[in-house]
Design a protein around this motif. Structure first.
Motif, mmCIF file in Angstrom:
data_model
loop_
_atom_site.group_PDB
_atom_site.id
_atom_site.type_symbol
_atom_site.label_atom_id
_atom_site.label_comp_id
_atom_site.label_asym_id
_atom_site.label_seq_id
_atom_site.Cartn_x
_atom_site.Cartn_y
_atom_site.Cartn_z
ATOM 1 N N PRO A 160 15.957 10.432 15.765
ATOM 2 C CA PRO A 160 16.435 10.674 14.673
ATOM 3 C C PRO A 160 17.413 9.696 14.270
ATOM 4 N N ALA A 161 17.375 9.207 12.906
ATOM 5 C CA ALA A 161 18.300 8.149 12.569
ATOM 6 C C ALA A 161 18.534 7.986 10.950
ATOM 7 N N GLY A 162 19.720 7.531 10.562
ATOM 8 C CA GLY A 162 19.889 7.547 9.253
ATOM 9 C C GLY A 162 19.229 6.400 8.551
ATOM 10 N N ALA A 163 18.676 6.457 7.489
ATOM 11 C CA ALA A 163 17.793 5.404 6.860
ATOM 12 C C ALA A 163 17.710 5.566 5.516
ATOM 13 N N PRO A 164 17.541 4.565 4.696
ATOM 14 C CA PRO A 164 17.168 4.566 3.253
ATOM 15 C C PRO A 164 15.790 5.176 3.225
ATOM 16 N N GLU A 165 15.424 5.492 1.881
ATOM 17 C CA GLU A 165 14.063 5.699 1.770
ATOM 18 C C GLU A 165 13.168 4.364 1.915
ATOM 19 N N GLY A 166 11.876 4.630 2.686
ATOM 20 C CA GLY A 166 11.341 3.355 2.889
ATOM 21 C C GLY A 166 10.956 3.109 4.269
ATOM 22 N N THR A 167 10.697 2.004 4.607
ATOM 23 C CA THR A 167 10.271 1.458 6.180
ATOM 24 C C THR A 167 11.035 0.255 6.315
ATOM 25 N N ASP A 196 0.867 -1.343 0.206
ATOM 26 C CA ASP A 196 0.134 0.185 -0.110
ATOM 27 C C ASP A 196 0.823 1.175 -0.114
ATOM 28 N N ALA A 197 2.174 1.282 0.536
ATOM 29 C CA ALA A 197 2.944 2.240 0.526
ATOM 30 C C ALA A 197 3.662 2.569 -0.830
ATOM 31 N N GLY A 198 3.081 1.890 -1.854
ATOM 32 C CA GLY A 198 3.743 2.071 -3.245
ATOM 33 C C GLY A 198 5.231 1.588 -3.557
ATOM 34 N N SER A 199 5.470 0.479 -2.627
ATOM 35 C CA SER A 199 6.946 -0.043 -2.961
ATOM 36 C C SER A 199 7.087 -0.921 -4.285
ATOM 37 N N THR A 242 12.368 4.369 9.425
ATOM 38 C CA THR A 242 11.841 4.927 8.343
ATOM 39 C C THR A 242 12.222 6.011 7.746
ATOM 40 N N ARG A 243 12.159 6.606 6.609
ATOM 41 C CA ARG A 243 12.458 7.724 5.894
ATOM 42 C C ARG A 243 11.629 8.176 4.755
ATOM 43 N N GLY A 264 9.100 2.124 -0.214
ATOM 44 C CA GLY A 264 7.682 2.703 -0.301
ATOM 45 C C GLY A 264 8.031 4.264 -0.043
ATOM 46 N N CYS A 265 7.061 4.921 0.564
ATOM 47 C CA CYS A 265 6.770 6.309 0.866
ATOM 48 C C CYS A 265 7.240 6.804 2.096
#
Length: 441
Positions: A136-143, A37-40, A113-114, A61-62
């Motif tokens: 806060p944390a470093g993360a790739p786009e998505g979850t 549903d998040a568009g992955s 997540t980001r 995803g988003c």
């Protein structure tokens, strides 16, 4: 008489979790559906010890906004519904807003997540449904959601879990269905460090079938496609000669959602009537697409059952689509050249069949004319050289009647083998039905 009192929120959350989270496969289903549903376009699922040790689902995803992370784990918190009118036109896989709350209530959860287009991500830890602070944390786009120690605080449910191998098999089957329902998404499944499934995500259903269900199953499939009104049916079915021993390979999707439906099963098998061996069942990967207002997906806690507004139309769409596809594959091929030279009274004409379409058009062939019986090519008279059937050569075996044995009770002569004469053999006599020659009274 006991007094009536309201349950504590924690106990109520555990009861609600029991309706949604039945086993590790239930967790994987809810998390992967949220990822879809998040568009992955790519989803990675990793489990350990059948999911009881760890479940990790990563998507591109988003993402989720940092300030909304605590809200996402509250009951009935969702981004997919707004008003009561939305319940009649659900087009997403998830919609109730109970999955994350139910999962976090019976496990330890970490989420990273980001959002797309942002430079910084966020992390949150929950234990038994109680959230910590958003950091806060470093993360790739998505979850990325990691679930550990499932049912650690509900021993009543924990003792009913099956062996790790059985739970792993359940997750593996679920991932196959999810991959088939969305061939445009690349799915990867890793169990105990070993990759068990990888789909290309190229949007082709046959590629997903090959990757998820294997080469042997994919080779015996017949493509189907049909529509009637606003109902469309597409996918693959097995050829009638490739019947299965059970219905385990019947996979149905409605608007991209894997479901179990007796209606669709009955329509499929009705299309195979009189075409498949008794005791065998067809396999399929069928997708039914219809307006979201014509189907109710809110009839089962696990969302694996649906209700159709026009069941008769859905049945007819599946039945006729399957029947037409099988009719095309069973059409007789052109006869080879050597078969065209067979006599008109050949026995093969008696067994010729026709397809259903030719029969309905009145194309029945006239009954074949009786033919005179062919003369045998072998000799049944003793003391004469016999010919081998359908051959011009003469047999070197010749029978010799023993006069002494002729006086026996059965009156039959023992046969002996003699060497062929050196002189040229004469043509064998015509077939004879002389009973005396056979030594019979």
């Amino acid at each position: 008489m006991p007094h009536i009192q309201q349950l504590e929120s924690h106990v109520a959350d555990l009861i609600a979790a029991g309706e949604v989270v039945e086993r590790p496969a239930s967790v994987v289903k809810e998390l992967v559906e949220n990822a879809v549903d998040a568009g992955s376009s790519a989803v990675v699922v990793e489990i350990r010890r059948g999911g009881m040790g760890m479940i990790r689902v990563t998507d591109n995803g988003c993402g989720i906004a940092p300030e909304e992370l605590p809200t996402a784990f509250l009951r009935h918190a969702t981004s997919k519904l707004r008003t009561e009118e939305d319940l009649g036109k659900i087009g997403t896989l998830g919609f109730r807003g109970e999955a994350l709350a139910a999962i976090s209530a019976v496990s330890r959860v970490d989420i990273l997540t980001r959002q797309t287009g942002t430079t910084e991500g966020a992390a949150l830890h929950l234990e038994g449904g109680v959230p910590g602070a958003v950091e806060p944390a470093g993360a790739p786009e998505g979850t990325t959601i990691t679930v550990r120690d499932l049912f650690y605080n509900t021993p009543a449910r924990l003792k009913f879990m099956r062996k790790d191998s059985a739970e792993t098999a359940a997750v593996n089957g679920l991932m196959q269905h999810l991959a088939l329902s969305h061939p445009d998404i690349s799915f990867k499944f890793i169990k105990d460090g070993v990759e068990a499934l990888l789909t290309p995500g190229d949007g082709k259903l046959d590629s997903a079938v090959y990757a998820a269900l294997g080469r042997d199953f994919a080779r015996g499939l017949v493509p189907v496609s049909g529509s009637g009104g606003d109902i469309t049916v597409s996918g693959f079915v097995t050829a009638p000669l490739m019947g299965r021993g059970s219905r385990s390979m019947q996979v149905f999707f409605v608007n991209g959602r894997f479901i179990k439906s007796q209606l669709l099963t009955a329509a499929l098998e009705e299309g195979y009537r009189n075409q498949i061996m008794k005791g065998k069942f067809p396999g399929c990967v069928l997708s039914v697409t219809l307006p979201v207002t014509a189907v109710d997906v809110n009839v089962h806690p696990a969302k694996t059952q649906v209700k159709f507004a026009r069941e008769h139309d859905v049945f007819d769409a599946v039945y006729h689509t399957v029947l037409d596809a099988l009719g095309k594959t069973s059409a007789p091929a052109a006869a080879p050249a050597q078969e065209a030279r067979l006599p008109a009274a050949s026995r093969q004409d008696f067994f010729q069949t026709m397809d259903a379409k030719t029969f309905r058009q009145g194309g029945a062939k006239p009954a074949p004319q009786p033919a005179a019986p062919a003369r045998p090519a072998w000799n049944t008279e003793l003391r004469a050289p016999a010919r081998v059937a359908d051959s011009g050569q003469t047999s070197f075996y010749q029978t010799k009647r023993s006069e002494s044995a002729a006086q026996g009770a059965l009156g039959r002569a023992p046969a002996s083998v003699t060497s062929p004469p050196d002189t040229q053999q004469s043509s064998p006599p015509a077939p004879s039905c002389n009973k005396g020659a056979l030594g019979r009274p």
